[in-house]
Write a protein that holds these residues in place. Sequence first.
Motif, PDB file in Angstrom:
ATOM      1  N   ASP A  30      26.085  42.533  47.985  1.00 50.11           N
ATOM      2  CA  ASP A  30      27.203  42.123  48.570  1.00 50.11           C
ATOM      3  C   ASP A  30      28.786  43.041  47.748  1.00 50.11           C
ATOM      4  OD1 ASP A  30      29.808  40.285  48.750  1.00 50.11           O
ATOM      5  OD2 ASP A  30      29.145  38.732  47.496  1.00 50.11           O
ATOM      6  N   SER A  31      28.393  43.662  48.957  1.00 51.97           N
ATOM      7  CA  SER A  31      29.359  44.946  48.127  1.00 51.97           C
ATOM      8  C   SER A  31      31.349  44.732  48.523  1.00 51.97           C
ATOM      9  CB  SER A  31      29.642  46.292  48.733  1.00 51.97           C
ATOM     10  OG  SER A  31      29.789  46.598  49.911  1.00 51.97           O
ATOM     11  N   THR A  32      31.624  43.850  48.836  1.00 46.40           N
ATOM     12  CA  THR A  32      32.778  43.846  49.280  1.00 46.40           C
ATOM     13  C   THR A  32      33.075  42.652  47.703  1.00 46.40           C
ATOM     14  OG1 THR A  32      31.871  41.616  50.342  1.00 46.40           O
ATOM     15  CG2 THR A  32      32.868  43.644  52.161  1.00 46.40           C
ATOM     16  N   ARG A  33      31.991  41.366  47.009  1.00 45.50           N
ATOM     17  CA  ARG A  33      32.751  41.112  45.787  1.00 45.50           C
ATOM     18  C   ARG A  33      32.881  42.105  44.908  1.00 45.50           C
ATOM     19  NH1 ARG A  33      28.170  36.909  43.183  1.00 45.50           N
ATOM     20  NH2 ARG A  33      29.793  36.233  41.314  1.00 45.50           N
ATOM     21  N   PHE A  34      32.852  43.278  44.459  1.00 49.69           N
ATOM     22  CA  PHE A  34      32.808  44.302  43.702  1.00 49.69           C
ATOM     23  C   PHE A  34      33.819  45.330  43.713  1.00 49.69           C
ATOM     24  CE2 PHE A  34      28.857  42.406  42.790  1.00 49.69           C
ATOM     25  CZ  PHE A  34      28.815  42.375  41.273  1.00 49.69           C
ATOM     26  N   MET A  83      31.949  44.361  36.477  1.00 46.77           N
ATOM     27  CA  MET A  83      32.135  43.106  35.965  1.00 46.77           C
ATOM     28  C   MET A  83      32.695  42.831  38.086  1.00 46.77           C
ATOM     29  SD  MET A  83      35.685  44.527  33.973  1.00 46.77           S
ATOM     30  CE  MET A  83      36.290  43.441  33.817  1.00 46.77           C
ATOM     31  N   VAL A  84      33.086  41.220  37.782  1.00 42.13           N
ATOM     32  CA  VAL A  84      32.895  39.872  38.909  1.00 42.13           C
ATOM     33  C   VAL A  84      33.911  40.081  39.432  1.00 42.13           C
ATOM     34  CG1 VAL A  84      32.345  38.003  40.008  1.00 42.13           C
ATOM     35  CG2 VAL A  84      30.663  39.684  39.107  1.00 42.13           C
ATOM     36  N   PRO A  85      35.321  40.098  39.595  1.00 38.52           N
ATOM     37  CA  PRO A  85      36.741  39.718  40.413  1.00 38.52           C
ATOM     38  C   PRO A  85      36.549  37.983  40.649  1.00 38.52           C
ATOM     39  CG  PRO A  85      36.055  41.636  41.882  1.00 38.52           C
ATOM     40  CD  PRO A  85      34.320  41.411  40.319  1.00 38.52           C
ATOM     41  N   GLY A  86      36.905  37.473  40.590  1.00 40.18           N
ATOM     42  CA  GLY A  86      37.240  35.602  41.006  1.00 40.18           C
ATOM     43  C   GLY A  86      37.232  34.917  39.270  1.00 40.18           C
ATOM     44  N   GLY A  87      37.229  35.657  38.266  1.00 39.97           N
ATOM     45  CA  GLY A  87      37.275  34.416  37.049  1.00 39.97           C
ATOM     46  C   GLY A  87      38.534  34.080  36.299  1.00 39.97           C
ATOM     47  N   ALA A 105      39.030  44.274  36.753  1.00 37.52           N
ATOM     48  CA  ALA A 105      37.760  44.171  37.520  1.00 37.52           C
ATOM     49  C   ALA A 105      37.011  45.532  38.546  1.00 37.52           C
ATOM     50  CB  ALA A 105      37.472  42.989  37.964  1.00 37.52           C
ATOM     51  N   LYS A 106      38.207  45.729  39.313  1.00 34.40           N
ATOM     52  CA  LYS A 106      37.920  46.418  40.465  1.00 34.40           C
ATOM     53  C   LYS A 106      37.645  47.973  39.769  1.00 34.40           C
ATOM     54  CE  LYS A 106      39.089  48.091  45.163  1.00 34.40           C
ATOM     55  NZ  LYS A 106      38.958  50.004  44.426  1.00 34.40           N
ATOM     56  N   MET A 107      39.203  48.658  39.001  1.00 41.40           N
ATOM     57  CA  MET A 107      39.146  49.445  38.574  1.00 41.40           C
ATOM     58  C   MET A 107      37.554  50.216  38.153  1.00 41.40           C
ATOM     59  SD  MET A 107      42.844  50.081  37.667  1.00 41.40           S
ATOM     60  CE  MET A 107      42.875  51.228  36.458  1.00 41.40           C
ATOM     61  N   HIS A 108      37.242  49.164  36.950  1.00 39.92           N
ATOM     62  CA  HIS A 108      36.110  49.291  35.747  1.00 39.92           C
ATOM     63  C   HIS A 108      35.072  49.509  36.968  1.00 39.92           C
ATOM     64  CE1 HIS A 108      32.463  47.663  34.097  1.00 39.92           C
ATOM     65  NE2 HIS A 108      32.610  48.380  32.955  1.00 39.92           N
ATOM     66  N   ASN A 109      35.017  48.724  38.194  1.00 35.78           N
ATOM     67  CA  ASN A 109      33.663  48.931  38.520  1.00 35.78           C
ATOM     68  C   ASN A 109      33.516  49.924  39.474  1.00 35.78           C
ATOM     69  OD1 ASN A 109      32.978  45.847  37.867  1.00 35.78           O
ATOM     70  ND2 ASN A 109      33.841  45.520  40.150  1.00 35.78           N
ATOM     71  N   VAL A 158      41.372  34.233  38.439  1.00 40.24           N
ATOM     72  CA  VAL A 158      42.029  35.460  39.663  1.00 40.24           C
ATOM     73  C   VAL A 158      41.892  35.374  40.527  1.00 40.24           C
ATOM     74  CG1 VAL A 158      42.516  37.961  38.941  1.00 40.24           C
ATOM     75  CG2 VAL A 158      42.816  35.834  37.072  1.00 40.24           C
ATOM     76  N   PHE A 159      41.747  35.909  41.880  1.00 37.74           N
ATOM     77  CA  PHE A 159      40.545  35.989  43.205  1.00 37.74           C
ATOM     78  C   PHE A 159      40.401  37.313  43.546  1.00 37.74           C
ATOM     79  CE2 PHE A 159      42.786  31.594  44.061  1.00 37.74           C
ATOM     80  CZ  PHE A 159      41.892  31.207  44.201  1.00 37.74           C
ATOM     81  N   PHE A 160      41.334  38.560  42.677  1.00 33.46           N
ATOM     82  CA  PHE A 160      41.342  39.642  42.429  1.00 33.46           C
ATOM     83  C   PHE A 160      41.980  40.132  41.410  1.00 33.46           C
ATOM     84  CE2 PHE A 160      42.880  44.210  43.736  1.00 33.46           C
ATOM     85  CZ  PHE A 160      41.908  44.359  44.081  1.00 33.46           C
TER      86      PHE A 160
END
Length: 113
Positions: A75-79, A2-6, A20-24, A14-16
């Motif tokens: 780009d691991s910071t994105r996920f 999942m990509v945060p920022g949707g 999504a972070k927990m799923h990733n 949502v910027f964070f």
Amino acid sequence: MMVPGGMDGTGERVFFSMEAKMHNDNAIDNIRTYLMMVAGVCAGVLGMNGPQGAVLYIAVYLAISTCLLCAMGFDSTRFTNLSPLHFTLSAIEKYGLSYILLWTLCYALVYIY
């Protein structure tokens, strides 16, 4: 992944996204765990002892992390909110117990019994 920022349910950006972070993080943890278990079985069946098994552990862990980074477009910071270097090296000790357990079990089953 999942990509945060949707968009959220209200239509606001949502910027964070903690979900999504927990799923990733959960998906990455599952991938690394299962593949390190497979690597432990392979090390045991191939009869690796001592340093050979440790080198295989490090090599497989780095290969898994590199493949995950490729899937994320480096780009691991994105996920995950981790830099690529920190993403690669942050959990190297976490999967060692599963690896060693299956390594020694399979080695014992194939070469001792």
